[in-house]
Design a protein around this motif. Structure first.
Motif, mmCIF file in Angstrom:
data_model
loop_
_atom_site.group_PDB
_atom_site.id
_atom_site.type_symbol
_atom_site.label_atom_id
_atom_site.label_comp_id
_atom_site.label_asym_id
_atom_site.label_seq_id
_atom_site.Cartn_x
_atom_site.Cartn_y
_atom_site.Cartn_z
ATOM 1 N N ARG A 197 5.068 37.865 -10.777
ATOM 2 C CA ARG A 197 5.785 38.946 -11.387
ATOM 3 C C ARG A 197 7.066 39.176 -11.395
ATOM 4 N NH1 ARG A 197 1.854 41.530 -8.239
ATOM 5 N NH2 ARG A 197 3.224 42.618 -6.792
ATOM 6 N N ASP A 220 -4.475 50.478 -11.155
ATOM 7 C CA ASP A 220 -2.760 50.396 -10.433
ATOM 8 C C ASP A 220 -2.408 51.923 -10.254
ATOM 9 O OD1 ASP A 220 -0.498 50.044 -9.257
ATOM 10 O OD2 ASP A 220 -0.697 47.849 -10.972
ATOM 11 N N ASP A 254 -1.113 36.061 -16.303
ATOM 12 C CA ASP A 254 -1.608 35.137 -15.535
ATOM 13 C C ASP A 254 -1.671 34.408 -15.164
ATOM 14 O OD1 ASP A 254 -4.648 35.810 -15.270
ATOM 15 O OD2 ASP A 254 -5.087 35.289 -17.003
ATOM 16 N N ASN A 267 2.696 45.836 -14.450
ATOM 17 C CA ASN A 267 2.033 44.829 -13.541
ATOM 18 C C ASN A 267 1.183 44.085 -13.823
ATOM 19 O OD1 ASN A 267 4.102 44.911 -11.982
ATOM 20 N ND2 ASN A 267 3.374 46.243 -10.246
ATOM 21 N N THR A 268 -0.315 44.977 -14.187
ATOM 22 C CA THR A 268 -1.845 44.349 -14.165
ATOM 23 C C THR A 268 -1.722 45.563 -15.793
ATOM 24 O OG1 THR A 268 -2.276 44.183 -12.046
ATOM 25 C CG2 THR A 268 -3.973 44.276 -13.462
ATOM 26 N N SER A 291 -9.485 42.908 -16.469
ATOM 27 C CA SER A 291 -7.844 43.018 -16.314
ATOM 28 C C SER A 291 -7.413 41.975 -16.245
ATOM 29 C CB SER A 291 -7.295 44.085 -15.167
ATOM 30 O OG SER A 291 -8.627 43.663 -13.970
ATOM 31 N N GLN A 292 -5.692 41.722 -15.525
ATOM 32 C CA GLN A 292 -5.206 40.759 -15.908
ATOM 33 C C GLN A 292 -3.922 40.806 -15.523
ATOM 34 O OE1 GLN A 292 -5.480 38.527 -19.901
ATOM 35 N NE2 GLN A 292 -2.993 38.815 -19.573
ATOM 36 N N GLU A 293 -3.332 40.138 -14.136
ATOM 37 C CA GLU A 293 -1.803 39.730 -14.069
ATOM 38 C C GLU A 293 -0.590 39.718 -14.991
ATOM 39 O OE1 GLU A 293 -1.393 39.073 -9.784
ATOM 40 O OE2 GLU A 293 -2.742 40.324 -8.917
#
Length: 560
Positions: free
Chosen positions: A314, A509, A280, A265-266, A275-277
């Motif tokens: 996502r 996470d 992004d 997810n991240t 960090s990025q989801e």
């Protein structure tokens, strides 16, 4: 009741040299529907199950023979060698699940498996419960196809996986199979009775398969669909981590993360140092393979109505694909929940924002409820999601979009991909066994009945198919000490490997079950990834830890 390998329910301090935190004992196990530690999941392979059960049968026969001759019966517990083989098979199964999800530059450097019943999470109350593991409560998902005359009713015991959805739906609508598929067509469910005008794929987020039994009394519509549809009793995920981004991309593309590229997810981007989801800034380019929706968009030159809607970006992108952001692709209707007011967002380069969603604003709903639901504060976009009111809101928004669209108007099959986030956010905050979850599922069921009625109106009775599945499950309340916090684990790592300084780039996470580490710092301090993995596996919370090299080697051995 069947016999199999089950973990001892008593969690004790790990003994020196032990492979797992819970010892494996020969004991009776209730069948899979109860979500105990079944032989199907712990034995690691059908071959091993057969071997174990044959050994037990032989032992019982010998025991009966000895009884008739007055000789003492042999012991019924398996030998240490058999226990070791079962433990090794389980460990290999976990490693293979990570291997199916490994993608260079996106995956972490150390991968962990929480002890059964335990989980790692943050201190945020909205995430008091956390999925992501390879255990049955996270991997056993519903797989239900509904819609006569196209779907054959019955319960089927063949294994079904998320990657099977796209090939199966593609076969129903006459789409050419994609060369990237690793899933298969669920032929047991198909009648070959023509093509439906509409197929809707519902991914009920965090919907455990056993909810269909546990909450049957509040889910009459879903129970009827199960009875009258094709139900795959052995449906499960076979990748790790068991999280939203990964599961939805598996479903939408018909393949595994090692090919489609959505692995967590991240993630941690080593180029930006941040960090990025997933997806992004709503960027769909992270998805490395076509989805069924992409293929159908291209095959029909945009004539098919394609809708994608979800509670998070996502989820939506992994289902609906890239729309006009593909060469020759046309914009499709797609949006996801987002923003401080609880509205909807989209990427206008790839998708068209449905006009109907402009009148749906979550703030209006939680303010009308005075910011509370079942005694809980829901007065924000994030808190609102953990309520049955959100389930009603997202379902009504979906039906408004579908009602406005030219769905089911001709013989070109239309596709609707839906993520319903209600069960996920409610169980994250309150747990799978809570009254809040029961209320959310009851609301979901009411909305499902309304949606099926809408499909009868738009496409006509007997002219549409509905698929029900999930991305992952959710654990129940852990034993004492079984809820472990991310910051505590990072502190333990920093203390144990203080010579490396700050070397944990990202471990915020718990569901990802992998750590992104600064390998240069570790190497400079003379510390290997194996050292880190060995330390993590020594902690009571983890049953296994693997290095990136372990996972890459396992991936090289996987069949195509």
């Amino acid at each position: 009741m069947t016999w199999g390998l089950a973990p001892n329910v008593a969690f004790t301090q790990r003994e020196p040299g032990a492979t797992f935190g819970a010892s494996l004992l020969w004991s009776p196990v209730v069948d899979d529907a109860t979500f105990g530690a079944s032989p199907h999941l712990l034995a690691g392979s059908l071959q091993l199950q057969v071997m174990l059960r044959a050994a037990l049968l032989l032992t019982l026969l010998l025991g009966a023979s000895c009884a008739s001759t007055g000789l003492p019966a042999p012991a019924t517990q398996p030998s240490p060698a058999m226990e070791n083989r079962a433990a090794a098979a389980t460990r290999q199964q976990w490693l293979d699940m990570f291997a199916r999800s490994y993608f260079p530059g996106r995956s972490g450097q150390v991968f962990v498996v929480p002890r059964q019943g335990w989980f790692v999470t943050s201190r945020e109350p909205l995430y008091a419960f956390m999925h992501g593991s390879p255990h049955a409560y996270d991997t056993r998902i519903p797989m239900l196809l509904y819609g006569a005359p196209f779907i054959r009713a019955g319960q089927f015991n063949t294994v079904a996986r998320q990657q099977d959805v796209a090939p199966t739906v593609g076969a129903l609508i006459g789409a050419s199979p994609l060369p990237t598929y690793t899933g298969r067509i669920l032929t047991d469910a198909m009648t070959n009775s023509g093509r439906p005008r509409v197929v809707t794929i519902f991914v009920l987020d965090a919907m455990r398969a056993d909810y269909f039994d546990k909450y049957a009394s509040v889910m009459p519509t879903l129970s009827r669909m199960r009875k009258d549809g094709a139900w795959f009793a052995q449906a499960e995920t076979n990748v790790m981590p068991t999280v939203t981004g990964v599961g939805h991309a598996n479903i939408g593309t018909g393949t595994e993360p090692r090919f489609h590229g959505i692995v967590v997810n991240t993630l941690f981007n080593r180029s930006t140092g941040k960090s990025q989801e997933a997806y992004d800034r709503l960027d769909t380019r992270e998805l490395m393979t076509l989805t069924l929706a992409d293929a159908w968009n291209l095959a029909t030159d945009g004539k098919a109505v394609i809708i994608g809607q979800g509670g998070a970006i996502r989820a939506t992108v992994g289902l609906v694909g890239r729309g006009a952001c593909l060469i020759s692709g046309k914009r499709v209707l797609a949006a996801s929940y987002g923003g401080a007011d609880g509205g909807w967002e989209t990427n206008p380069e790839c998708y068209t924002m449905p006009e109907a969603l402009k009148r749906f604003v979550g703030r209006k709903v939680w303010e009308a409820a005075n910011g509370t639901w079942m005694g809980h504060d829901i007065a924000s976009a994030s808190k609102f999601r953990a309520s049955a009111l959100f389930q009603q809101y997202e379902a009504e928004a979906l039906m408004a979009v579908v009602n406005d669209a030219a769905v089911g108007a001709d013989d070109v099959s239309d596709l609707i991909f839906v993520n319903l986030k209600g069960p996920d956010y409610t169980s994250h905050a309150h747990g799978p066994d809570s009254a809040e979850q029961s209320a959310t599922l009851a609301e979901l069921d009411r909305q499902m009945a309304a949606y099926l009625a809408l499909m009868d109106k738009k496409a006509g009775p007997g002219r549409h198919v509905t698929v029900i599945t999930a991305d992952h499950g959710m654990p129940t309340a852990p034993p004492v000490g079984g809820r472990v916090y991310l910051d505590d684990l990072v502190a333990q790592l920093s203390k144990r490997f203080a010579a490396a300084g700050t070397f944990v780039n990202y471990y915020n996470d718990g569901a990802n079950n992998q750590l992104h580490l600064d390998t240069a710092r570790l190497q400079a301090a003379g510390i290997s990834l194996r050292d880190v993995a060995t330390f993590l596996e020594s902690l009571e919370v983890f049953d296994a830890a693997f290095t990136e090299d372990d996972v890459k080697a396992a991936q090289a051995r996987l069949p195509r």
